[in-house]
Design a protein around this motif. Structure first.
Motif, PDB file in Angstrom:
ATOM      1  N   SER A  94      15.628  -9.271 -28.393  1.00 47.82           N
ATOM      2  CA  SER A  94      14.839 -10.429 -28.253  1.00 47.82           C
ATOM      3  C   SER A  94      14.663 -10.227 -25.980  1.00 47.82           C
ATOM      4  O   SER A  94      15.402  -9.215 -25.609  1.00 47.82           O
ATOM      5  CB  SER A  94      15.909 -12.143 -28.203  1.00 47.82           C
ATOM      6  OG  SER A  94      16.999 -11.924 -27.426  1.00 47.82           O
ATOM      7  N   THR A  95      13.570 -10.795 -25.686  1.00 45.05           N
ATOM      8  CA  THR A  95      12.995 -10.336 -24.327  1.00 45.05           C
ATOM      9  C   THR A  95      14.012 -10.436 -23.438  1.00 45.05           C
ATOM     10  O   THR A  95      13.766 -10.547 -22.469  1.00 45.05           O
ATOM     11  CB  THR A  95      12.126 -10.542 -24.516  1.00 45.05           C
ATOM     12  OG1 THR A  95      11.807 -12.083 -24.615  1.00 45.05           O
ATOM     13  CG2 THR A  95      10.941 -10.089 -24.765  1.00 45.05           C
ATOM     14  N   ASP A  96      14.387 -12.056 -23.971  1.00 47.74           N
ATOM     15  CA  ASP A  96      15.479 -12.311 -22.392  1.00 47.74           C
ATOM     16  C   ASP A  96      16.948 -12.464 -23.021  1.00 47.74           C
ATOM     17  O   ASP A  96      18.180 -12.554 -22.089  1.00 47.74           O
ATOM     18  CB  ASP A  96      15.470 -14.315 -22.589  1.00 47.74           C
ATOM     19  CG  ASP A  96      16.238 -14.858 -24.315  1.00 47.74           C
ATOM     20  OD1 ASP A  96      16.171 -13.638 -25.277  1.00 47.74           O
ATOM     21  OD2 ASP A  96      16.435 -15.844 -24.188  1.00 47.74           O
ATOM     22  N   ASN A  97      18.003 -11.146 -24.225  1.00 49.72           N
ATOM     23  CA  ASN A  97      19.307 -10.309 -23.713  1.00 49.72           C
ATOM     24  C   ASN A  97      18.669  -8.647 -24.425  1.00 49.72           C
ATOM     25  O   ASN A  97      19.114  -9.008 -25.256  1.00 49.72           O
ATOM     26  CB  ASN A  97      19.594 -11.340 -25.083  1.00 49.72           C
ATOM     27  CG  ASN A  97      21.538 -10.625 -24.663  1.00 49.72           C
ATOM     28  OD1 ASN A  97      21.491 -10.326 -24.591  1.00 49.72           O
ATOM     29  ND2 ASN A  97      21.477 -11.781 -26.122  1.00 49.72           N
ATOM     30  N   ARG A  98      18.072  -8.482 -23.480  1.00 52.44           N
ATOM     31  CA  ARG A  98      17.557  -6.878 -23.697  1.00 52.44           C
ATOM     32  C   ARG A  98      19.008  -6.344 -23.968  1.00 52.44           C
ATOM     33  O   ARG A  98      18.601  -5.330 -24.680  1.00 52.44           O
ATOM     34  CB  ARG A  98      16.886  -6.580 -22.586  1.00 52.44           C
ATOM     35  CG  ARG A  98      16.022  -7.107 -22.303  1.00 52.44           C
ATOM     36  CD  ARG A  98      14.926  -6.573 -20.330  1.00 52.44           C
ATOM     37  NE  ARG A  98      14.692  -5.022 -20.973  1.00 52.44           N
ATOM     38  CZ  ARG A  98      15.050  -4.708 -20.224  1.00 52.44           C
ATOM     39  NH1 ARG A  98      15.076  -4.614 -19.214  1.00 52.44           N
ATOM     40  NH2 ARG A  98      14.374  -2.858 -20.027  1.00 52.44           N
ATOM     41  N   TYR A 109       2.236  -2.951 -24.965  1.00 58.50           N
ATOM     42  CA  TYR A 109       4.317  -3.556 -24.638  1.00 58.50           C
ATOM     43  C   TYR A 109       4.593  -2.350 -23.856  1.00 58.50           C
ATOM     44  O   TYR A 109       4.519  -0.828 -24.915  1.00 58.50           O
ATOM     45  CB  TYR A 109       3.818  -3.598 -27.020  1.00 58.50           C
ATOM     46  CG  TYR A 109       3.816  -4.450 -27.560  1.00 58.50           C
ATOM     47  CD1 TYR A 109       4.296  -5.868 -27.675  1.00 58.50           C
ATOM     48  CD2 TYR A 109       2.446  -4.647 -27.889  1.00 58.50           C
ATOM     49  CE1 TYR A 109       3.891  -6.642 -28.163  1.00 58.50           C
ATOM     50  CE2 TYR A 109       1.076  -6.080 -28.360  1.00 58.50           C
ATOM     51  CZ  TYR A 109       2.409  -7.212 -28.551  1.00 58.50           C
ATOM     52  OH  TYR A 109       1.598  -7.546 -29.635  1.00 58.50           O
ATOM     53  N   GLY A 139       8.478  -0.490 -22.463  1.00 57.85           N
ATOM     54  CA  GLY A 139       9.970  -0.713 -22.912  1.00 57.85           C
ATOM     55  C   GLY A 139      10.160   0.385 -23.292  1.00 57.85           C
ATOM     56  O   GLY A 139       9.501   1.739 -22.849  1.00 57.85           O
ATOM     57  N   ASP A 153       9.966  -4.094 -22.025  1.00 51.19           N
ATOM     58  CA  ASP A 153       9.923  -5.081 -21.097  1.00 51.19           C
ATOM     59  C   ASP A 153       9.491  -5.873 -20.529  1.00 51.19           C
ATOM     60  O   ASP A 153      10.132  -6.511 -19.481  1.00 51.19           O
ATOM     61  CB  ASP A 153       9.553  -3.996 -19.928  1.00 51.19           C
ATOM     62  CG  ASP A 153      10.556  -2.547 -19.817  1.00 51.19           C
ATOM     63  OD1 ASP A 153      12.166  -2.383 -20.177  1.00 51.19           O
ATOM     64  OD2 ASP A 153       9.732  -1.178 -19.647  1.00 51.19           O
ATOM     65  N   LEU A 154       9.160  -6.877 -21.188  1.00 50.14           N
ATOM     66  CA  LEU A 154       8.285  -7.914 -21.191  1.00 50.14           C
ATOM     67  C   LEU A 154       9.399  -8.987 -21.222  1.00 50.14           C
ATOM     68  O   LEU A 154      10.492  -9.376 -22.265  1.00 50.14           O
ATOM     69  CB  LEU A 154       7.872  -7.918 -22.272  1.00 50.14           C
ATOM     70  CG  LEU A 154       6.488  -6.558 -22.693  1.00 50.14           C
ATOM     71  CD1 LEU A 154       5.656  -7.392 -24.475  1.00 50.14           C
ATOM     72  CD2 LEU A 154       5.396  -7.076 -22.431  1.00 50.14           C
ATOM     73  N   GLU A 155       9.103 -10.194 -19.871  1.00 54.44           N
ATOM     74  CA  GLU A 155      10.138 -11.325 -19.977  1.00 54.44           C
ATOM     75  C   GLU A 155       9.527 -12.387 -21.269  1.00 54.44           C
ATOM     76  O   GLU A 155      10.700 -12.899 -21.303  1.00 54.44           O
ATOM     77  CB  GLU A 155       9.720 -11.567 -18.697  1.00 54.44           C
ATOM     78  CG  GLU A 155      10.259 -10.955 -17.644  1.00 54.44           C
ATOM     79  CD  GLU A 155       9.411 -11.709 -16.185  1.00 54.44           C
ATOM     80  OE1 GLU A 155       9.355 -12.996 -16.090  1.00 54.44           O
ATOM     81  OE2 GLU A 155      10.583 -11.153 -15.747  1.00 54.44           O
ATOM     82  N   ALA A 156       8.688 -12.208 -21.604  1.00 52.89           N
ATOM     83  CA  ALA A 156       8.044 -12.349 -22.765  1.00 52.89           C
ATOM     84  C   ALA A 156       7.568 -12.196 -23.643  1.00 52.89           C
ATOM     85  O   ALA A 156       6.359 -11.483 -23.530  1.00 52.89           O
ATOM     86  CB  ALA A 156       7.836 -14.606 -22.629  1.00 52.89           C
TER      87      ALA A 156
END
Length: 168
Positions: free
Chosen positions: A50-54, A128, A130, A154-157
């Protein structure tokens, strides 16, 4: 996080891994997904945290994609049909892979590389960006195969994208 203290890899292995990644990118850009699936070991996995828990752990954390070989085969088969509305007609993609680093510091070959995937669909262009964190091993014929193929965004959302409906 990559340990930069690992000894330098042989130049011939670096070139071989780079070629493997470039050929994989070409298969994906051409939507040759069944051929792409052949790049995995029988126990291979495809992960997108997920973008919030890379740095998440697939055993305990929520992932955008967490496919073992069985689920990956179903994903590929689904993406090849009209039933996959988010990808029918297929997106056009172009992948750029840079800064490939290869480490032989345990079982398998560890690979870290930066990526940008440009996706064109429905008059929209999305990017995208990353980093790949892969583990490769050789099959019985000596060819490289994915044990773990991990795409860390690397996207935040996912806005404005909303979802990942194709293979990163």
């Amino acid at each position: 996080m990559t340990d930069t203290t690992t000894a330098a890899v042989r130049p011939d292995l670096l070139r071989e891994v780079e070629q493997f990644l470039y050929e994989e990118a070409d298969l994906l850009d051409q939507w040759r997904l069944h051929e792409w699936l052949d790049l995995f070991t029988p126990g291979g996995t495809y992960l997108v945290p997920s973008t919030d828990n890379r740095e998440g752990d697939p055993n305990t954390d929520l992932f955008l994609v967490q496919d073992d070989r069985f689920l990956l085969e179903h994903r590929v088969n689904s993406l090849q049909t009209r039933a996959a509305h988010a990808e029918y007609p297929h997106s056009r993609t172009r992948r750029l892979i840079t800064n490939v680093r290869v480490y032989e510091d345990g079982p398998g070959i560890r690979v870290v590389a930066n990526f940008a995937v440009y996706r064109f669909r429905s008059d929209a262009a999305d990017t995208y960006v990353g980093q790949y964190h892969h583990t490769l091993e050789r099959d019985e014929s000596g060819r490289l195969r994915f044990v773990v193929r991990k795409s860390v965004l690397d996207l935040e959302a996912l806005r404005p994208h909303g979802k990942v409906s194709f293979i990163l």
